[in-house]
Design an enzyme around this catalytic site. Sequence first.
Site, PDB file in Angstrom:
ATOM      1  N   SER A   1      56.272  54.338   9.012  1.00  0.00           N
ATOM      2  CA  SER A   1      56.743  53.768   7.825  1.00  0.00           C
ATOM      3  C   SER A   1      58.223  53.886   7.666  1.00  0.00           C
ATOM      4  CB  SER A   1      56.192  54.400   6.396  1.00  0.00           C
ATOM      5  OG  SER A   1      56.743  54.379   5.304  1.00  0.00           O
TER       6      SER A   1
ATOM      7  N   TYR B   1      52.884  62.343   2.782  1.00  0.00           N
ATOM      8  CA  TYR B   1      52.714  61.174   3.311  1.00  0.00           C
ATOM      9  C   TYR B   1      53.961  61.044   4.338  1.00  0.00           C
ATOM     10  CZ  TYR B   1      53.081  56.079   4.110  1.00  0.00           C
ATOM     11  OH  TYR B   1      53.084  54.792   4.600  1.00  0.00           O
TER      12      TYR B   1
END
Length: 278
Positions: A132, A145
């Site tokens: 990401s 995350y």
Amino acid sequence: MQKTIFITGASSGLGKATAQLFQSQGWNVIATMRNPENETELTALENVSVIGLDVTNKEQLESTIAKVLSETEIHVVVNNAGYGLVGPLEAFTDEQIKKQIETNLMGVIRITKTFTPYFRERKEGVLINITSSFGLMGFPTCSIYSATKFAVDGFSESMGYELAQFGVQVKVVAPGGIQTDFAGRSLDGAQHSAYRQLTEKVQEGYSPDQVSNYSKPEDIAHVIYEAATDGKDQLRYVAGKDANALYNDRNSIGVENHVQKIKSGFLFGEEKKLEVRT
């Protein structure tokens, strides 16, 4: 020779788009997901096998891959399975944190470890790990995350060094925002009253108007296809206009200046809207 790709988390979004793209390009596709009985689109495609796989289940993972390798030659593995845990750290339980790490990080490590002897002995293969833009830079309410995605990035770089001598490539694709149901289906979270104002501002980035500006999963799938087929000795592929803009800004002004820029947007009432990237 027709090649075969093995994809985790292929039930929807980027995983499904990647499976569909490779199939359209003449590849055999092994599309894995936790609930294959619910899949209808991929099962209708020629040269696509849909099988059950939960990346948090070590025993199932190892037995499934062993069976696949006994029947099929695998050329590319895409570690795509994952979800987002969003909220202030103080709000999370240990179980939520462990689940995030187990899925986003340990799942990638286990898949990679299980395929490594196979690729090493063949002296070829490509392992592609989906991280990401939050695996390249931090963002508020995404601490755990980002921890998993940063970890996958570092893991991938290290494994790339280990496996280079065997002709095996390890690559990272780091998308920005994607127009999928990630913000609904693939998000878990928690609230804390002390962070209410911060959380509300971050959540603006998940509004329908904002999501409409994100990349389409098909566009990111093309970056994955590029990484799998370009033959380049390239580690990171930053995918999406938003991700590239943020990453280039961070590199051009320096990490510390970029950190201060992000902080100012939340702490000092800066009017410029900060967009959330997943």
